[in-house]
Motif scaffolding. Structure first.
Motif, short mmCIF file in Angstrom:
data_model
loop_
_atom_site.label_atom_id
_atom_site.label_comp_id
_atom_site.label_asym_id
_atom_site.label_seq_id
_atom_site.Cartn_x
_atom_site.Cartn_y
_atom_site.Cartn_z
N ASP A 163 0.79 -1.23 0.00
CA ASP A 163 0.00 0.00 0.00
C ASP A 163 0.82 1.28 0.00
O ASP A 163 0.29 2.37 -0.20
CB ASP A 163 -0.98 0.00 1.17
N ASN A 164 2.14 1.18 0.21
CA ASN A 164 3.01 2.36 0.19
C ASN A 164 3.61 2.62 -1.18
O ASN A 164 4.35 3.59 -1.36
CB ASN A 164 4.18 2.15 1.17
N VAL A 165 3.33 1.78 -2.17
CA VAL A 165 4.02 1.83 -3.46
C VAL A 165 3.07 2.30 -4.56
O VAL A 165 1.95 1.79 -4.70
CB VAL A 165 4.60 0.45 -3.84
N PHE A 166 3.56 3.25 -5.39
CA PHE A 166 2.79 3.82 -6.49
C PHE A 166 3.65 3.89 -7.74
O PHE A 166 4.87 3.99 -7.66
CB PHE A 166 2.26 5.21 -6.10
N GLN A 167 3.00 3.82 -8.88
CA GLN A 167 3.70 3.83 -10.16
C GLN A 167 3.45 5.13 -10.91
O GLN A 167 2.33 5.63 -10.94
CB GLN A 167 3.25 2.66 -11.03
N MET A 168 4.52 5.67 -11.52
CA MET A 168 4.38 6.79 -12.45
C MET A 168 4.19 6.27 -13.87
O MET A 168 3.65 6.95 -14.73
CB MET A 168 5.62 7.69 -12.38
N CYS A 169 4.66 5.04 -14.10
CA CYS A 169 4.59 4.42 -15.42
C CYS A 169 3.31 3.60 -15.55
O CYS A 169 2.62 3.32 -14.56
CB CYS A 169 5.79 3.50 -15.62
N PHE A 170 3.01 3.21 -16.78
CA PHE A 170 1.91 2.27 -17.00
C PHE A 170 2.29 0.90 -16.46
O PHE A 170 3.45 0.50 -16.51
CB PHE A 170 1.61 2.13 -18.50
N THR A 171 1.32 0.16 -15.97
CA THR A 171 1.58 -1.23 -15.61
C THR A 171 1.78 -2.05 -16.88
O THR A 171 1.34 -1.68 -17.97
CB THR A 171 0.41 -1.83 -14.82
N ASP A 172 2.43 -3.21 -16.71
CA ASP A 172 2.62 -4.09 -17.86
C ASP A 172 1.29 -4.49 -18.50
O ASP A 172 1.17 -4.48 -19.73
CB ASP A 172 3.40 -5.34 -17.43
N PRO A 173 0.26 -4.86 -17.71
CA PRO A 173 -1.02 -5.18 -18.34
C PRO A 173 -1.58 -4.04 -19.18
O PRO A 173 -2.13 -4.26 -20.26
CB PRO A 173 -1.94 -5.50 -17.15
N ASN A 174 -1.43 -2.82 -18.68
CA ASN A 174 -1.92 -1.67 -19.42
C ASN A 174 -1.21 -1.54 -20.77
O ASN A 174 -1.82 -1.32 -21.81
CB ASN A 174 -1.71 -0.40 -18.59
N GLN A 175 0.12 -1.71 -20.76
CA GLN A 175 0.88 -1.61 -22.01
C GLN A 175 0.49 -2.71 -22.99
O GLN A 175 0.32 -2.46 -24.20
CB GLN A 175 2.38 -1.71 -21.73
#
Length: 412
Positions: A163-175
């Motif tokens: 719960d402390n981790v966030f992405q600036m990039c797209f996730t692999d599934p999204n790509q």
């Protein structure tokens, strides 16, 4: 997954304006270690960074380090209560070394982490930062296991939500899903081949959701072949399989170094399909000894186009080229955006640099997931990005094509 609608208009939308500061304060391009604005004023937040600055993936780690440093120096030049002191550690794209780097940063007094750059080390490090409750935003760790809590195609959750981790990039599934959708909508290929790396979390994650979406959309996948870290020098078997199956488009959810070999070997055997990649293809034109004419027409999905004509992108690219002697890739832009997201979340939450890392983490988590938090920057395609409590970013992808030796937005 979010924002999988990638019609021709939204897919190529330019990045939004983000008031870049003209004046920069003594940019530290970087020796490894603490690198901030001069001596980093007392009261600066201690920001850790991790990524490969040496080895085969160094182009990505150095880009993240440099892009973040530009943002840190801009913020210092503008003044204000929020300042950063960054300590960026090399992990050589190795999970064990990445965890060692994380522990070094903890000893230094890290209060928040930007990292890691690549997915496999990121999965290992975020397990540590989650246990320590240190706020983490990764510019480019795109595997769902970096954030955890995401079900696979069978509905199984391998890694609990961090719960402390966030992405600036797209996730692999999204790509993967967005690539399949774009290929289908634009009729780019009637027979699709896939070449992916089956010992790499990043590559497999994109491949899996590409296949799922392709089947849903009726794309004809006629060839699938794999390689590993130890076999990424000879692609004759994979290419012959694709050619013999009549594939007119090859999807490459892999990094740029093996792509350069694939393109070279395909040319030698007289095979010239269309090539479609994702963000790992960014960097292809920098491979030493590679005939860049072979990359003409290659398409890729990315959150950032360095040739976009908005003022924010032009200013960032100009500063990056002046400081580092090369054009920034999307990793640099995502890292730049990470710093401004942190700044905005700090301001919205009211956390201060005299708090411990756990208190800061609580404040930033609450801020970034609140309904009134959004961010518009270099990698958000002109629309505000938001984050859910899953850790995924919701923003629009863009596409580009290599033309005349440079990356250009795909035509509308």
């Amino acid at each position: 997954m979010q924002n999988l609608s990638v019609n021709r208009r939204t897919f190529v939308a330019g990045t939004a304006g983000l008031g870049l500061m003209g004046a920069l304060a003594g940019c530290s391009g970087g020796d490894e270690g603490a690198a901030g604005s001069g001596d980093a004023a007392s009261g600066a937040f201690k920001l850790g960074g991790i990524g490969p600055t040496t080895g085969g993936a160094a182009i990505y780690g150095n880009a993240c380090k440099n892009g973040a440093q530009i943002a840190i120096d801009e913020i210092a030049a503008a003044g204000g209560d929020v300042q950063f002191e960054m300590n960026f550690q090399d992990d050589e794209n190795d999970a064990e070394k990445s965890v060692n780097a994380y522990n070094n940063l903890k000893d230094w007094g890290m209060q928040m982490l930007m990292g890691t750059t690549t997915s496999t080390p990121c999965v290992a490090v975020t397990a540590e930062s989650n246990a320590d409750h240190i706020f983490t935003i990764t510019p480019s760790g795109s595997s769902t296991d970096c954030i955890g809590g995401q079900p696979d195609a069978d509905g199984n959750v391998a890694t609990p939500r961090k719960d402390n981790v966030f992405q600036m990039c797209f996730t692999d599934p999204n790509q993967g899903a967005a690539s399949a959708q774009y290929i289908a909508e634009q009729g780019l290929g009637s027979k699709i081949a896939i070449i992916y790396k089956n010992d790499d979390t990043y590559s497999m994650g994109i491949r899996d959701t590409f296949v799922t979406k392709a089947e849903e959309l009726g794309l004809d996948i006629v060839s699938e072949s794999t390689f590993t870290e130890d076999s990424q020098t000879d692609f004759s078997v994979q290419l012959n399989d694709a050619k013999n199956a009549g594939a007119d488009l090859v999807f490459l959810p892999i990094y740029y170094t093996p792509i350069s070999l694939i393109l070279t070997q395909a040319n030698q055997m007289g095979y010239a399909p269309k090539w479609f990649g994702v963000d790992g293809m960014d960097g292809l034109l920098t491979v030493e000894g590679f005939d860049t004419s072979l990359a003409e027409g290659c398409m890729l999905l990315t959150p950032f186009v360095a040739t976009a004509d908005d003022e924010a992108t032009k200013a960032f690219v100009s500063t990056y080229e002046e400081n580092y002697g090369e054009t920034p890739n999307q990793f640099a832009a995502d890292a730049y955006d990470c710093i401004y997201v942190l700044k905005q979340a700090i301001e919205q939450s009211g956390v201060t640099s005299d708090m411990d890392a756990s208190e800061i983490c609580d404040g930033l988590m609450e801020a970034i997931t609140s309904p009134d938090f959004s961010y518009t920057g270099l990698t958000t395609a002109g629309e505000a990005a938001t984050w859910s409590d899953t850790g995924e970013v919701s923003k629009q992808p863009m596409g580009m094509v290599i033309q005349d030796g440079v990356y250009m937005p795909l035509d509308a």
